[in-house]
Structure formats: structure tokens, C-alpha cells
Design an enzyme around this catalytic site. Structure first.
Site, PDB file in Angstrom:
ATOM      1  N   SER A 173     -49.969  15.067  -1.399  1.00  0.00           N
ATOM      2  CA  SER A 173     -50.450  13.696  -1.590  1.00  0.00           C
ATOM      3  C   SER A 173     -50.215  12.915  -0.304  1.00  0.00           C
ATOM      4  CB  SER A 173     -49.754  13.047  -2.793  1.00  0.00           C
ATOM      5  OG  SER A 173     -50.265  11.756  -3.028  1.00  0.00           O
ATOM      6  N   THR A 174     -49.404  11.862  -0.339  1.00  0.00           N
ATOM      7  CA  THR A 174     -49.177  11.037   0.843  1.00  0.00           C
ATOM      8  C   THR A 174     -48.664  11.887   2.010  1.00  0.00           C
ATOM      9  OG1 THR A 174     -48.569   9.234  -0.635  1.00  0.00           O
ATOM     10  CG2 THR A 174     -48.007   8.971   1.698  1.00  0.00           C
ATOM     11  N   HIS A 200     -54.307  14.654  -3.506  1.00  0.00           N
ATOM     12  CA  HIS A 200     -54.694  13.388  -4.126  1.00  0.00           C
ATOM     13  C   HIS A 200     -55.619  12.631  -3.181  1.00  0.00           C
ATOM     14  CE1 HIS A 200     -50.645  13.509  -6.518  1.00  0.00           C
ATOM     15  NE2 HIS A 200     -51.524  14.393  -6.964  1.00  0.00           N
ATOM     16  N   MET A 294     -46.156  11.259  -2.772  1.00  0.00           N
ATOM     17  CA  MET A 294     -45.512  10.375  -3.739  1.00  0.00           C
ATOM     18  C   MET A 294     -45.493  11.004  -5.110  1.00  0.00           C
ATOM     19  SD  MET A 294     -47.284   6.708  -2.839  1.00  0.00           S
ATOM     20  CE  MET A 294     -46.902   6.114  -4.490  1.00  0.00           C
ATOM     21  N   ASP A 297     -45.939  14.871  -9.260  1.00  0.00           N
ATOM     22  CA  ASP A 297     -47.011  15.796  -9.615  1.00  0.00           C
ATOM     23  C   ASP A 297     -46.718  17.166  -9.019  1.00  0.00           C
ATOM     24  OD1 ASP A 297     -49.394  16.693 -10.687  1.00  0.00           O
ATOM     25  OD2 ASP A 297     -50.624  15.938  -9.031  1.00  0.00           O
TER      26      ASP A 297
END
Length: 370
Positions: A173-174, A200, A294, A297
Site C-alpha cells: 500500500s503506502t 492499494h 498502512m 490488510d
């Protein structure tokens, strides 16, 4: 705790006001200044010393990408969140900004109908990312988006023999786009298993990102489409707003499958459904990798991978932009190895060759967030 000091950079008066009003309404955030373009922002950076900068992309005199390059050229590591449009052009520019050193991005509200809805869209996207990138707990309804993660635990004992991986699944993600741009090019063209990847990212962005990774990597990287047979050496990237899962088709082998089931962990695509499906399809012969991001998940999916005899490798805290996702896996005791980013590709190849995890992997130093 002192409020997070934010500088808002945007040439639009309306956008500056929306972002400033949204951030100022949060007691944990203080807007310490604004700028109408990158050149003005550079001049104010040293004076204001913000903890974080929100940066528009298209601005006169000095655009957001040029500003990010200039900031990083001074060795200033202040977190920068880009404000992007959900268009082909916006996606390309955002990925360029991430390559230049931006940490994350949010998409500008489009067709939402009112200022109040625009503000809510900005609030939901931006505030959790600001707090995650500055190491603050999130106390909104999306608290799970950025948990405070304790140090990792040693991997839980296995209940049965480990299985040689027949598929590689990756979640991020991030910070993921740049992490993946380093890991995938370091893998060999003759990788012996198929790869499925959940990052993401919204629609449009995933298509551009797949094309970019394909140019960088010796592997073939595509945005996943429904029903594609899985073959070694091909990476299937989950398209924005769709979960990517593995479908077992008996003698026909394994294929990709896309669905729009409800978001999991506030995300679609999400990592957990991909990991779960791989475990079911390949009877646990799965190598799961969780990179910077972040939230949590992938944690539950990694638990299923290990319980079924698969292997899990996660990125360490020191090299993660945000140690939420990999940290959640490590803290749960599901990580066979916790490694710096530059050692992930080597670990992938080692596990695919059937080698055992390094005995010191999970105990490696996991120092502060970069």
C-alpha cells in the site's frame, strides 16, 4: 502531543480552502502555511518547518513533480502527499511524483456534488495518511487504517511440514509503488512461478502502474483481467476497484478471477482475499510477501498461508514508508522473515528454490520508521 504541522500547496484558492478547513478541524493537525506553487513552497519550507506537505501536481512556475525533486535534492525528507486527479494524465504524473520521492497521494474529489461532500472525501482520504506518515495514531472511524504496531514476534511454530511455493502473492500500500519498482526488477526473467499482486490503488492508476513495472522489470507485468491462465514469470496486478483472486479450474489449471465483493480492510483491491484464494487453490503451497503500507490488510491472509504450510516474508520497519501492513503480520507471529527492502528479492528466489528461511530473519533489527 504537539499537533502535526502541515503546509498546503495548491494553486486553486478553492482547493486550498477545502484542504485547510478539513485539516484545521482535526485537533491533531495544524495548517502552518499555504503556497500557490512549488517555487513558493520551497521558499517557505525552511521557515515553516512543516511535519508534512500536501502538494498539488499541476501548478504554474514550478509544478508538484518539480517541487518534489527540488525538495529531495536538498536532502529534506519531509513526508509529501500528492493531490492528484483520477485521470490517465493524473495517474502518470502521480507515479512520476512517487518516483521523484513523494510518499503517497490522494485523489481529488470528482463529481461529488457539493462542497460538504468534497470536504468529507478529502477528510476520509487525507487525514489517515497524514497521521500514518507522521507516526501518529488514527482516532477516526478508520482507526484500523494505521494501527500502532508493537515489535515483531518470532514466527509461530509450524504444525506441519513447509511446502515449496507454487505461486508468489504480494501485497502493498503506502510506499508500495516504489518498493515494487525495486523488488520486481531484481527478480529473474525465468521466475518459476506466477505472481499475483494487490497494491492499494484506484482505477486508471493500476493500468499505468502495470505498464511502468513492465518497462522496469524482466518479468511480464499486466493489469489483471478475468480468466487469464496463470503462467510462470507473469505478474498480474489487481485492477483498481476489483479484488483479484485465484480460481482453480481442475485440469485446466489456475486462472485469475476478478470480483467487486465488498471492500476488505477499507480496500478494493485488498490483499487478504488474494492471499486466501491462493491458499485454497494451491493447497498452501504459497509464498506471501507483504511490503510497506498502512493498516493491517494481509495479516489474516498471511496467517492462513502459514497455517497451510506456506511461507511469509515481510519488509522491515526501517525501510518501510509506513510499517502498518508488514508490522501487523510480524507482530502476529506470521512472518518467517522480516527483511530490509533490498533483501526481499533474494529471499523470494531462495524460498522459490525450496530453501529454508534464515534462522535470524525474524529477529533482525526493525528500527524506527524512515
Amino acid at each position: 502531543m504537539n499537533p502535526i504541522r502541515v503546509m498546503v500547496v495548491d494553486d486553486s484558492v478553492v482547493v486550498r480552502k477545502i484542504v485547510t478547513d478539513v485539516l484545521s478541524a482535526d485537533p491533531g493537525i495544524e495548517v502552518v502555511g499555504t503556497a500557490v506553487n512549488g517555487k513558493v513552497a520551497l521558499g517557505k519550507l525552511e521557515q515553516l518547518k512543516p511535519d508534512l506537505v500536501t502538494m498539488d501536481i499541476e501548478m504554474p512556475e514550478m509544478n508538484g513533480i518539480e517541487a518534489v525533486r527540488a525538495v529531495r535534492g536538498t536532502r529534506n525528507r519531509v513526508p509529501i502527499i500528492m493531490f492528484s486527479t483520477l485521470t490517465e494524465r493524473g495517474a502518470t504524473a502521480t507515479l512520476d511524483a512517487l518516483s521523484a520521492g513523494a510518499n503517497d497521494y490522494v485523489t481529488k474529489p470528482a463529481n461529488v456534488g457539493s462542497v460538504a461532500q468534497s470536504m468529507e472525501s478529502v477528510r476520509e482520504q487525507l487525514i489517515p495518511k497524514i497521521k500514518a506518515l507522521t507516526g501518529r495514531p488514527v482516532t477516526s472511524v478508520r482507526a484500523a487504517a494505521a494501527p500502532v504496531v508493537p515489535p515483531p514476534r518470532p514466527a509461530a511454530p509450524r504444525t506441519g511440514p513447509g511446502k515449496k511455493p507454487a505461486v508468489l502473492v504480494i501485497g502493498s500500500s503506502t510506499g508500495g509503488p516504489e518498493a515494487l519498482a525495486r523488488v520486481l526488477p531484481a527478480l529473474p526473467v525465468n521466475l518459476p512461478v506466477p505472481v499475483l499482486l494487490a497494491q492499494h490503488m484506484p482505477p486508471v492508476f493500476t493500468r499505468q502502474f502495470a505498464q511502468r513495472l513492465d518497462r522496469l522489470s524482466p518479468l511480464r507485468v499486466v493489469e489483471a483481467v478475468d480468466g487469464t491462465p496463470l503462467a510462470p514469470g507473469t505478474v498480474h496486478l489487481a485492477p483498481g476497484d476489483h479484488h483479484l483472486v485465484v480460481r482453480a479450474n481442475g485440469r485446466a489449471g489456475f486462472t485469475t478471477a476478478l470480483n467487486q465483493s465488498p471492500p476488505e480492510n477499507f480496500c478494493r483491491p485488498a490483499v487478504d482475499p488474494l492471499f486466501r484464494s491462493a491458499v485454497a487453490a494451491y493447497d498452501g503451497a504459497v509464498l506471501g510477501v507483504v511490503l510497506t503500507g498502512m493498516g493491517a490488510d494481509g495479516r489474516n491472509g498471511c496467517g492462513e498461508i502459514r497455517n497451510a504450510g506456506g511461507t511469509v516474508v515481510v519488509q522491515d520497519q526501517a525501510t518501510s514508508v509506513v510499517w502498518g501492513m508488514p508490522g501487523a503480520v510480524a507482530q502476529a507471529g506470521y512472518a518467517d522473515e522480516v527483511l530490509p527492502l533490498d533483501r526481499i528479492a533474494e529471499a523470494i528466489q531462495r524460498h522459490l528454490a525450496g530453501a529454508a528461511p534464515l534462522s535470524t530473519g525474524t529477529a533482525m533489527a526493525v528500527g524506527g520508521r524512515r
